[in-house]
Design a protein around this motif. Structure first.
Motif, mmCIF file in Angstrom:
data_model
loop_
_atom_site.group_PDB
_atom_site.id
_atom_site.type_symbol
_atom_site.label_atom_id
_atom_site.label_comp_id
_atom_site.label_asym_id
_atom_site.label_seq_id
_atom_site.Cartn_x
_atom_site.Cartn_y
_atom_site.Cartn_z
ATOM 1 N N GLY A 1 80.087 137.932 -142.362
ATOM 2 C CA GLY A 1 79.102 138.760 -143.044
ATOM 3 C C GLY A 1 79.718 139.578 -144.158
ATOM 4 O O GLY A 1 79.109 139.759 -145.223
ATOM 5 N N PRO B 1 74.815 140.272 -139.849
ATOM 6 C CA PRO B 1 74.036 141.187 -140.691
ATOM 7 C C PRO B 1 74.720 142.520 -140.936
ATOM 8 O O PRO B 1 74.637 143.078 -142.039
ATOM 9 C CB PRO B 1 72.723 141.368 -139.912
ATOM 10 C CG PRO B 1 73.011 140.926 -138.522
ATOM 11 C CD PRO B 1 74.075 139.905 -138.629
ATOM 12 N N LEU C 1 75.619 143.672 -144.822
ATOM 13 C CA LEU C 1 75.046 144.888 -145.400
ATOM 14 C C LEU C 1 76.126 145.917 -145.687
ATOM 15 O O LEU C 1 76.130 146.575 -146.740
ATOM 16 C CB LEU C 1 74.000 145.473 -144.450
ATOM 17 C CG LEU C 1 73.205 146.675 -144.968
ATOM 18 C CD1 LEU C 1 72.493 146.318 -146.270
ATOM 19 C CD2 LEU C 1 72.210 147.149 -143.923
#
Length: 270
Positions: free
Chosen positions: A87, A147, A151
């Motif tokens: 991620g 995620p 982010l």
């Protein structure tokens, strides 16, 4: 003068790394945006990339000096760490493509939402595993890794903004939640830093050659060095002599710092 201010911010960053698990993002992004204002709209992208590099070093050093018995809470967390890394790389690539204003205001919005969440939703100011509860803390599910990593790398905030509240609600005291945030931040920031260093440097607004402002890829190495010179001695000192802060006070201080950062970034917006 900019370097002296960044050195002072580095001292604060070292403190937040130990006390809150912030490897640098919340504190360093506003500071580097200010220091690199000559980059115009690109200042936020450079600040995010520089923050990620600072987080790699701060989080790595903080993890290395954390007691093994504390890190044992992450035993069996290999899949979580791998997904955080994946991620993190994805979020760093997204930063290269997104408009700088989007990155800036997404940072402000996410920090504000996190502040509201920790204040209004039960479980952060007093996690369920405390006050004599026999229920052990829950591990973080591996599926949140991708995620969270994406982010955190996209915004330059590090994993602590999501993992510390999650671990609090899982039952960990603030001291442990902050300590465990550092290896998680290291996992996502290392691949993200590699992407940022390999990215082409932006043009400087006033025509100054990129090399003169210390940019390597999207990373301002001069700013990163000043921040780390301030941060690393503080991390070593506080890990050797940790302050004794009541858990509830510790949690409120985390929320207060989020509020300061929201205000700082909103005022420095493009």
């Amino acid at each position: 003068m900019d370097l002296l201010v960044l050195l002072g911010v580095g001292l604060l960053t070292g403190t937040t790394t130990v006390l809150f698990g912030f490897g640098g993002g919340f504190v360093t992004v506003p500071a580097v945006v200010w220091a690199d204002s000559a980059l115009g709209g690109e200042a936020t992208r450079v600040a995010v990339a520089t923050s990620v590099v600072v987080m790699v070093v701060n989080a790595g050093f903080a993890t290395a000096v954390t007691p093994r018995r504390t890190l044992a809470a992450l035993r069996g967390g290999g899949p979580l760490l791998l997904l955080l890394a994946a991620g993190g790389a994805a979020g760093a690539f997204a930063t290269r493509l997104a408009p700088p204003a989007l990155t800036h205001w997404a940072f402000v919005a996410y920090t504000a939402v996190t502040l509201a969440d920790v204040l209004l939703r039960p479980g952060f100011l007093r996690p369920r595993g405390q006050a004599g509860s026999s229920v052990p803390p829950r591990p973080l599910p591996a599926l949140v890794g991708a995620p969270v990593g994406a982010l955190a790398a996209f915004l330059g905030v590090g994993g602590s903004v999501m993992t510390v509240p999650a671990m609090r609600r899982a039952g960990h005291p603030m001291r442990v939640a902050a300590a465990l945030a550092n290896p998680l931040t290291l996992a996502l920031s290392l691949p993200a830093a590699t992407v940022h260093l390999a990215t082409a440097a932006p043009a400087v607004a006033d025509g100054t050659p990129v090399g003169l402002v210390g940019l390597v890829g999207l990373v301002d190495l001069r700013a990163a060095t000043a921040l780390l010179l301030g941060a690393l001695p503080v991390i070593a000192l506080l890990r050797r002599h940790p302050p004794h802060i009541p858990d509830r006070v510790h949690a409120w201080a985390y929320a207060g710092l989020l509020g300061v950062v929201v205000a700082a970034m909103a005022l420095s917006g493009p």
